[in-house]
Design a protein around this motif. Sequence first.
Motif, PDB file in Angstrom:
ATOM      1  N   SER A 215     -14.711  -0.664 -11.705  1.00 50.67           N
ATOM      2  CA  SER A 215     -13.938   0.152 -11.649  1.00 50.67           C
ATOM      3  C   SER A 215     -13.595   1.028 -12.799  1.00 50.67           C
ATOM      4  O   SER A 215     -13.920   0.989 -13.888  1.00 50.67           O
ATOM      5  CB  SER A 215     -12.454  -1.015 -11.964  1.00 50.67           C
ATOM      6  OG  SER A 215     -11.274  -0.287 -11.764  1.00 50.67           O
TER       7      SER A 215
ATOM      8  N   LYS B   8     -14.102  -0.248  -4.257  1.00 53.36           N
ATOM      9  CA  LYS B   8     -13.116  -0.331  -3.071  1.00 53.36           C
ATOM     10  C   LYS B   8     -13.846   0.549  -2.098  1.00 53.36           C
ATOM     11  O   LYS B   8     -14.289   0.170  -0.838  1.00 53.36           O
ATOM     12  CB  LYS B   8     -11.783   0.044  -3.357  1.00 53.36           C
ATOM     13  CG  LYS B   8     -10.994  -0.990  -3.854  1.00 53.36           C
ATOM     14  CD  LYS B   8      -9.644  -0.518  -4.055  1.00 53.36           C
ATOM     15  CE  LYS B   8      -8.366  -1.621  -4.161  1.00 53.36           C
ATOM     16  NZ  LYS B   8      -8.575  -2.677  -5.189  1.00 53.36           N
ATOM     17  N   TRP B   9     -14.029   1.921  -2.182  1.00 51.00           N
ATOM     18  CA  TRP B   9     -14.355   2.759  -1.278  1.00 51.00           C
ATOM     19  C   TRP B   9     -15.595   3.654  -1.509  1.00 51.00           C
ATOM     20  O   TRP B   9     -15.538   4.799  -0.901  1.00 51.00           O
ATOM     21  CB  TRP B   9     -13.221   3.776  -1.125  1.00 51.00           C
ATOM     22  CG  TRP B   9     -12.867   4.175   0.502  1.00 51.00           C
ATOM     23  CD1 TRP B   9     -13.589   4.067   1.660  1.00 51.00           C
ATOM     24  CD2 TRP B   9     -12.049   5.062   1.015  1.00 51.00           C
ATOM     25  NE1 TRP B   9     -13.159   4.543   2.635  1.00 51.00           N
ATOM     26  CE2 TRP B   9     -12.122   5.350   2.257  1.00 51.00           C
ATOM     27  CE3 TRP B   9     -10.754   5.770   0.180  1.00 51.00           C
ATOM     28  CZ2 TRP B   9     -11.374   6.194   2.837  1.00 51.00           C
ATOM     29  CZ3 TRP B   9      -9.893   6.388   1.075  1.00 51.00           C
ATOM     30  CH2 TRP B   9     -10.100   6.688   2.234  1.00 51.00           C
TER      31      TRP B   9
ATOM     32  N   ASN C 112     -11.256   2.720  -8.216  1.00 50.08           N
ATOM     33  CA  ASN C 112     -12.165   1.560  -7.940  1.00 50.08           C
ATOM     34  C   ASN C 112     -13.277   1.980  -7.020  1.00 50.08           C
ATOM     35  O   ASN C 112     -13.195   1.841  -5.852  1.00 50.08           O
ATOM     36  CB  ASN C 112     -11.668   0.260  -7.328  1.00 50.08           C
ATOM     37  CG  ASN C 112     -10.665  -0.313  -8.146  1.00 50.08           C
ATOM     38  OD1 ASN C 112     -10.728  -0.081  -9.569  1.00 50.08           O
ATOM     39  ND2 ASN C 112      -9.873  -1.347  -7.948  1.00 50.08           N
TER      40      ASN C 112
ATOM     41  N   TYR D  38      -6.327  -5.756   3.717  1.00 50.42           N
ATOM     42  CA  TYR D  38      -6.199  -5.379   2.310  1.00 50.42           C
ATOM     43  C   TYR D  38      -6.589  -3.721   2.170  1.00 50.42           C
ATOM     44  O   TYR D  38      -6.419  -2.891   2.774  1.00 50.42           O
ATOM     45  CB  TYR D  38      -6.798  -6.361   1.281  1.00 50.42           C
ATOM     46  CG  TYR D  38      -6.522  -7.525   1.481  1.00 50.42           C
ATOM     47  CD1 TYR D  38      -5.400  -8.152   1.028  1.00 50.42           C
ATOM     48  CD2 TYR D  38      -7.536  -8.742   2.255  1.00 50.42           C
ATOM     49  CE1 TYR D  38      -5.041  -9.453   1.320  1.00 50.42           C
ATOM     50  CE2 TYR D  38      -7.054 -10.026   2.456  1.00 50.42           C
ATOM     51  CZ  TYR D  38      -5.917 -10.163   2.029  1.00 50.42           C
ATOM     52  OH  TYR D  38      -5.315 -11.593   2.321  1.00 50.42           O
ATOM     53  N   PHE D  39      -7.573  -3.534   1.175  1.00 48.49           N
ATOM     54  CA  PHE D  39      -8.397  -2.520   0.823  1.00 48.49           C
ATOM     55  C   PHE D  39      -9.859  -2.932   0.992  1.00 48.49           C
ATOM     56  O   PHE D  39     -10.030  -4.024   0.825  1.00 48.49           O
ATOM     57  CB  PHE D  39      -7.967  -1.602  -0.146  1.00 48.49           C
ATOM     58  CG  PHE D  39      -6.790  -0.868  -0.156  1.00 48.49           C
ATOM     59  CD1 PHE D  39      -6.403   0.113   0.850  1.00 48.49           C
ATOM     60  CD2 PHE D  39      -5.785  -0.762  -1.112  1.00 48.49           C
ATOM     61  CE1 PHE D  39      -5.289   0.640   1.104  1.00 48.49           C
ATOM     62  CE2 PHE D  39      -4.625  -0.138  -1.427  1.00 48.49           C
ATOM     63  CZ  PHE D  39      -4.123   0.730  -0.178  1.00 48.49           C
TER      64      PHE D  39
ATOM     65  N   SER E 182      -6.569  -0.791   7.556  1.00 44.67           N
ATOM     66  CA  SER E 182      -6.982  -0.020   6.673  1.00 44.67           C
ATOM     67  C   SER E 182      -8.617  -0.035   6.729  1.00 44.67           C
ATOM     68  O   SER E 182      -9.302  -0.912   6.648  1.00 44.67           O
ATOM     69  CB  SER E 182      -6.706  -0.816   5.038  1.00 44.67           C
ATOM     70  OG  SER E 182      -7.739  -0.542   3.983  1.00 44.67           O
TER      71      SER E 182
ATOM     72  N   GLY F 221     -12.436   1.236   5.892  1.00 40.92           N
ATOM     73  CA  GLY F 221     -12.938   1.440   4.656  1.00 40.92           C
ATOM     74  C   GLY F 221     -14.476   1.002   4.501  1.00 40.92           C
ATOM     75  O   GLY F 221     -14.994   1.137   3.472  1.00 40.92           O
TER      76      GLY F 221
ATOM     77  N   THR G 118      -0.243  -0.180  -2.572  1.00 41.16           N
ATOM     78  CA  THR G 118      -1.080  -0.688  -1.691  1.00 41.16           C
ATOM     79  C   THR G 118      -0.363  -1.096  -0.386  1.00 41.16           C
ATOM     80  O   THR G 118      -1.124  -1.194   0.765  1.00 41.16           O
ATOM     81  CB  THR G 118      -1.527  -2.265  -2.375  1.00 41.16           C
ATOM     82  OG1 THR G 118      -1.900  -2.075  -3.629  1.00 41.16           O
ATOM     83  CG2 THR G 118      -2.313  -3.109  -1.497  1.00 41.16           C
TER      84      THR G 118
ATOM     85  N   TRP H 197      -7.416   2.531  -4.804  1.00 42.63           N
ATOM     86  CA  TRP H 197      -8.078   2.733  -3.626  1.00 42.63           C
ATOM     87  C   TRP H 197      -8.161   4.171  -3.511  1.00 42.63           C
ATOM     88  O   TRP H 197      -9.318   4.874  -2.893  1.00 42.63           O
ATOM     89  CB  TRP H 197      -6.980   2.144  -2.529  1.00 42.63           C
ATOM     90  CG  TRP H 197      -7.371   2.798  -1.104  1.00 42.63           C
ATOM     91  CD1 TRP H 197      -8.507   2.427  -0.385  1.00 42.63           C
ATOM     92  CD2 TRP H 197      -6.527   3.359  -0.232  1.00 42.63           C
ATOM     93  NE1 TRP H 197      -8.425   2.992   0.912  1.00 42.63           N
ATOM     94  CE2 TRP H 197      -7.170   3.732   1.137  1.00 42.63           C
ATOM     95  CE3 TRP H 197      -5.306   3.860  -0.581  1.00 42.63           C
ATOM     96  CZ2 TRP H 197      -6.485   4.198   1.967  1.00 42.63           C
ATOM     97  CZ3 TRP H 197      -4.489   4.700   0.463  1.00 42.63           C
ATOM     98  CH2 TRP H 197      -5.134   4.849   1.601  1.00 42.63           C
TER      99      TRP H 197
END
Length: 476
Positions: free
Chosen positions: A303, A294-295, A291, A79-80, A445, A447, A237, A265
């Motif tokens: 978010s 996410k990273w 978000n 995913y991420f 991916s 991260g 995505t 992302w």
Amino acid sequence: MDTDEFRRRGHELVDRIAEYWETIESRPVRSKARPGAIAAALPAAAPEGPEGFDEILADFDRILDPGLTNWAHPRFFAYFPANISPPAVLGEILAAGLGQQAMLWETSPAANELEAVTMAWLAGAIGLPDAFRGTIQDSASTATLCALIAMRERALDWTGNSDGLSGKPKLVVYASAEAHSSIDKAARIAGFGDAGLRRIPADDRFRMTPTALEAAIAQDLAAGSVPAGIVASVGATGVGAVDPVSQIADIAARHGIYLHVDAAWAGSALICPEFRDIAAGIEKADSVVFNPHKWLVTNFDCSAHFVRDPAVLRKALSILPAYLVSEGSTAGPEYRDWTIPLGRRFRALKLWFALRSYGLEAIRAMIRNHVAWAEEVEGMVAAEPGFELAAPRSLALVVFRYRPHGLSDAALDALNDRLISIVNETGFTYLTRTLVGGRVAVRLSIGNLATERRHVVDAWEHVREVAESLGGTGHG
Ligand code: PLP
């Protein structure tokens, strides 16, 4: 549980979490649980009387632990990422313990004002102009839904449902063929429906084609429909597609259409000045979401939703019943008017802990490493006989395909499905399937905070070995 036991158990649990992180590499990345096994091992009804915490933890170890997919694993490349970091987790624990419910400024001045400040920090960190104001939503999906509701209301000139929506012209929102499914869901919930979302074709680099967007808007106007909004993607995505935001913003401005940018992302990477080019023109958008969960080393959910003119969101979403009338804040917004739920968590605390504990420069270094390692993977895929890149690398996302010679497209799809399935079943690493041009491809991916270069190299080596076991790397 009294406070003495809470104190003792709390220390034990923090030790347990630290040990989880220290030993996570020995776990499978994806849970090996069989569907239904966990629910079947749990009682069908809640206990009538109290149970001891030792007993509860023993059940956690026996029943739930095997059902964990380990998102913080350094070889999690699916995913991420959904990052965590020690300071952010401490912020989450503290926020839970303090029980803040930030629905109004006065129900938690600390949560509301820290949210304003951390969002201003993030806006500055990603290079958004000062005019933007931010709030923390639970997810990019919620931010995009709020954006679509604002688009709808603005396009209806704030007349809402006064004449009945069915008596109104058809409203249309535009997004690229690559845009995330949260836009489809928002279109349904906000009343555009599937028919009111036009997917604009992408070019050979998976970017929304501005001329096709122009043509679609012209066609809709000619048909008496009302173009209400555009969602541009910065890092979609499937393959990390990046739309030409600046050109899209100019089209939006020419037609007076609301522009929302989904950078869920890739937005985190904008803290590195050298990656900002991908989002050139973002300052012309009406709203932007990305978000940190996410990273940006902040655990889910967090978010960041930025708007150029909060009044647009407020006009669309503000409702003030008698029981919510408060003295309010003269200094900051009432964020409940910027979102769907009334109740709001103290999410800013974990973000503040993380940003202060690391500092932006360390987070930039992490993101730069991820991108550099992805570039290495891209090179290794390109150099490996029997493999091909399925799309150009996008930041830390590499999308590739196992492609031994002499097989039909259908056989190659089946082979790649099998490759992903076996790799994920081994638990050594975890990758995601996608479709590129209708053909199966593999997403890798990078991260996670815990990931080092060796994890990436080992994962690629593992993929190569599994592919070989499926019938050689097909140089023929
Ligand atoms: N937009 C993009 C480009 C995404 O990749 C994702 C999720 O991965 C989303 C939106 C939805 O994010 P969320 O889970 O925060 O709703």
